[in-house]
Design a protein around this motif. Structure first.
Motif, PDB file in Angstrom:
ATOM      1  N   PHE A 129      -7.935  -1.059  14.814  1.00  0.00           N
ATOM      2  CA  PHE A 129      -6.323  -1.112  15.324  1.00  0.00           C
ATOM      3  C   PHE A 129      -6.264   0.271  15.827  1.00  0.00           C
ATOM      4  CE2 PHE A 129      -5.480  -4.335  12.035  1.00  0.00           C
ATOM      5  CZ  PHE A 129      -6.455  -4.215  11.135  1.00  0.00           C
ATOM      6  N   GLU A 162       9.284   9.467  13.555  1.00  0.00           N
ATOM      7  CA  GLU A 162       9.074   7.893  12.878  1.00  0.00           C
ATOM      8  C   GLU A 162       7.973   7.527  12.291  1.00  0.00           C
ATOM      9  OE1 GLU A 162      11.628   6.583  16.882  1.00  0.00           O
ATOM     10  OE2 GLU A 162      10.152   5.322  16.047  1.00  0.00           O
ATOM     11  N   GLY A 163       8.100   6.629  11.631  1.00  0.00           N
ATOM     12  CA  GLY A 163       6.847   5.810  10.889  1.00  0.00           C
ATOM     13  C   GLY A 163       5.753   5.613  12.066  1.00  0.00           C
ATOM     14  N   LEU A 164       4.617   4.531  11.275  1.00  0.00           N
ATOM     15  CA  LEU A 164       3.598   4.273  12.199  1.00  0.00           C
ATOM     16  C   LEU A 164       3.810   2.805  12.641  1.00  0.00           C
ATOM     17  CD1 LEU A 164       0.996   5.100   9.604  1.00  0.00           C
ATOM     18  CD2 LEU A 164       0.888   5.736  12.205  1.00  0.00           C
ATOM     19  N   GLN A 165       3.552   2.528  13.945  1.00  0.00           N
ATOM     20  CA  GLN A 165       3.888   1.050  14.569  1.00  0.00           C
ATOM     21  C   GLN A 165       2.477   0.681  14.863  1.00  0.00           C
ATOM     22  OE1 GLN A 165       6.812   1.219  17.756  1.00  0.00           O
ATOM     23  NE2 GLN A 165       8.175   2.579  16.705  1.00  0.00           N
ATOM     24  N   LEU A 166       2.162  -0.512  14.707  1.00  0.00           N
ATOM     25  CA  LEU A 166       1.092  -1.375  15.120  1.00  0.00           C
ATOM     26  C   LEU A 166       1.137  -1.353  16.651  1.00  0.00           C
ATOM     27  CD1 LEU A 166      -1.590  -2.636  14.884  1.00  0.00           C
ATOM     28  CD2 LEU A 166      -0.317  -4.986  14.679  1.00  0.00           C
ATOM     29  N   GLN A 181      -1.489  -4.451   8.800  1.00  0.00           N
ATOM     30  CA  GLN A 181      -0.603  -3.886   7.807  1.00  0.00           C
ATOM     31  C   GLN A 181       0.757  -3.196   8.627  1.00  0.00           C
ATOM     32  OE1 GLN A 181      -2.404  -0.909   5.074  1.00  0.00           O
ATOM     33  NE2 GLN A 181      -4.182  -2.085   5.043  1.00  0.00           N
ATOM     34  N   TYR A 182       1.859  -3.639   7.991  1.00  0.00           N
ATOM     35  CA  TYR A 182       3.321  -2.929   8.591  1.00  0.00           C
ATOM     36  C   TYR A 182       3.483  -1.974   7.627  1.00  0.00           C
ATOM     37  CZ  TYR A 182       2.548  -7.285  11.549  1.00  0.00           C
ATOM     38  OH  TYR A 182       2.231  -8.141  12.157  1.00  0.00           O
ATOM     39  N   PHE A 183       3.896  -0.768   8.449  1.00  0.00           N
ATOM     40  CA  PHE A 183       4.543   0.502   7.728  1.00  0.00           C
ATOM     41  C   PHE A 183       5.938   0.826   7.579  1.00  0.00           C
ATOM     42  CE2 PHE A 183       0.626   2.960   7.067  1.00  0.00           C
ATOM     43  CZ  PHE A 183      -0.397   1.914   7.482  1.00  0.00           C
ATOM     44  N   GLY A 184       6.430   1.274   6.543  1.00  0.00           N
ATOM     45  CA  GLY A 184       7.767   1.733   6.402  1.00  0.00           C
ATOM     46  C   GLY A 184       8.140   2.726   7.223  1.00  0.00           C
ATOM     47  N   PRO A 185       9.051   3.406   7.423  1.00  0.00           N
ATOM     48  CA  PRO A 185       9.258   4.604   8.055  1.00  0.00           C
ATOM     49  C   PRO A 185       9.071   5.934   7.252  1.00  0.00           C
ATOM     50  CG  PRO A 185      11.496   4.018   6.892  1.00  0.00           C
ATOM     51  CD  PRO A 185      10.583   3.015   6.470  1.00  0.00           C
ATOM     52  N   PHE A 207       3.953   7.078   3.051  1.00  0.00           N
ATOM     53  CA  PHE A 207       4.246   5.751   3.858  1.00  0.00           C
ATOM     54  C   PHE A 207       3.751   4.374   2.877  1.00  0.00           C
ATOM     55  CE2 PHE A 207       5.431   7.074   8.081  1.00  0.00           C
ATOM     56  CZ  PHE A 207       4.887   8.140   8.146  1.00  0.00           C
ATOM     57  N   ASN A 251      -9.256  -4.187   2.270  1.00  0.00           N
ATOM     58  CA  ASN A 251      -8.492  -3.980   3.379  1.00  0.00           C
ATOM     59  C   ASN A 251      -7.672  -2.706   3.565  1.00  0.00           C
ATOM     60  OD1 ASN A 251      -7.451  -5.235   5.790  1.00  0.00           O
ATOM     61  ND2 ASN A 251      -5.377  -5.679   4.922  1.00  0.00           N
ATOM     62  N   TYR A 260       0.705  -1.287   0.073  1.00  0.00           N
ATOM     63  CA  TYR A 260      -0.098   0.073  -0.086  1.00  0.00           C
ATOM     64  C   TYR A 260       0.845   1.238   0.024  1.00  0.00           C
ATOM     65  CZ  TYR A 260      -3.118  -3.518   2.143  1.00  0.00           C
ATOM     66  OH  TYR A 260      -3.602  -4.696   2.706  1.00  0.00           O
ATOM     67  N   SER A 314       0.933  -6.164   3.946  1.00  0.00           N
ATOM     68  CA  SER A 314       0.051  -7.101   4.817  1.00  0.00           C
ATOM     69  C   SER A 314      -0.006  -8.578   4.121  1.00  0.00           C
ATOM     70  CB  SER A 314      -1.254  -6.517   5.009  1.00  0.00           C
ATOM     71  OG  SER A 314      -2.095  -6.558   3.973  1.00  0.00           O
ATOM     72  N   LEU A 358      -6.845   0.789   5.088  1.00  0.00           N
ATOM     73  CA  LEU A 358      -6.916   1.469   6.580  1.00  0.00           C
ATOM     74  C   LEU A 358      -7.620   2.849   6.255  1.00  0.00           C
ATOM     75  CD1 LEU A 358      -3.627   0.341   8.044  1.00  0.00           C
ATOM     76  CD2 LEU A 358      -5.984   0.008   9.142  1.00  0.00           C
ATOM     77  N   TYR A 375      -2.548   2.465  15.798  1.00  0.00           N
ATOM     78  CA  TYR A 375      -1.198   2.632  15.655  1.00  0.00           C
ATOM     79  C   TYR A 375      -0.508   3.993  16.248  1.00  0.00           C
ATOM     80  CZ  TYR A 375      -1.557  -0.407  11.551  1.00  0.00           C
ATOM     81  OH  TYR A 375      -1.639  -1.617  10.861  1.00  0.00           O
ATOM     82  N   TYR A 419       0.171   5.248   1.384  1.00  0.00           N
ATOM     83  CA  TYR A 419      -0.672   6.437   2.191  1.00  0.00           C
ATOM     84  C   TYR A 419       0.151   7.531   2.433  1.00  0.00           C
ATOM     85  CZ  TYR A 419      -3.135   2.302   4.291  1.00  0.00           C
ATOM     86  OH  TYR A 419      -3.952   1.258   4.635  1.00  0.00           O
TER      87      TYR A 419
END
Lengths: 111, 113
Positions: free
Chosen positions: B34, B42-46, A100-104, A90, B99, A33, A94, B101, B36, A35
């Motif tokens: 969720f 920094e970026g997003l962390q779950l 979903q796991y995001f990059g920096p 971003f 899916n 994805y 997933s 977000l 986050y 964003y």
């Protein structure tokens, strides 16, 4: 052993230029994805690819073109950059349509 | 369309205080929910998630319960630390909608020593 990585981390460029942002994930996920986070921290989906197939394309100007050469990579190319494109972009990935796991993030500033 | 509403910040607390961030949603389908967290620069962390009604997500002392009857997913922590200072985002995702977000506007939390 970064899970989702993006390059570059920072990008400063002039209006009218064309630029690309790259994203790679080593999690073996099928879906990726893009964003956009604006200056007020609001986050909105732009695109989503599943196994290299475009599945989500929100109301994004056609100056933005995603490209997925394989399922581990999703790049974002932006033509004719405008001031309003300044934001943090971003990438995320997933598996099984859930977390979903995001990059920096890539911080883009258009001057 | 789908949407998430969360309380506006900033929320300023002292260390060891109780934190609650309210989050409500509207969804056309059955969403997964969720939280986050985004630390400065920094970026997003779950942080945590819940995929069905009455599920409780928990992580790092934070908890949130999926309440279908009130369409809510409020975040709580009993005793915050300075290191919890961050922006917290509530979000939903629906499989049938690809899916993607859908995020709330974010709540900035500042914990002072």
């Amino acid at each position: 052993d970064t899970a989702v990585s993006q390059t570059p981390k920072y990008l400063v460029t002039q209006m009218g230029n064309d630029k690309s942002i790259k994203c790679e994930q080593n999690l073996g996920h099928d879906t990726m994805y893009w964003y956009k986070q604006d200056s007020k921290k609001f986050l909105k989906i732009m695109f989503s690819y599943n196994n290299k197939e475009l599945i989500i394309n929100e109301t994004v100007p056609n100056r933005f073109s995603p490209k997925s050469p394989d399922k581990a990579h999703l790049n974002l190319h932006i033509n004719s950059l405008e001031l309003g494109d300044s934001a943090v972009y971003f990438c995320a990935s997933s598996q099984e349509w859930v977390t979903q796991y995001f990059g920096p993030g890539t911080r883009l500033l258009v001057l | 369309g789908d949407s998430v509403t969360q309380m506006e910040g900033p929320v300023t607390l002292s260390e060891e205080a109780f934190l609650t961030i309210n989050c409500t949603y509207t969804a056309t389908g059955y969403p997964s929910l969720f939280w986050y967290v985004q630390y400065p620069g920094e970026g997003l962390q779950l942080l945590l998630k819940a995929t069905k009604a009455d599920d409780k997500g928990s992580n790092k002392g934070f908890e949130a319960t999926y309440r279908k009857e009130t369409t809510s997913f409020h975040l709580e922590k009993g005793s915050v630390q300075v290191s919890d200072s961050a922006v917290y985002f509530c979000a939903l995702a629906i499989k049938a909608a690809g899916n993607k977000l859908t995020f709330g506007g974010g709540t900035r939390v500042l914990v002072k020593p």
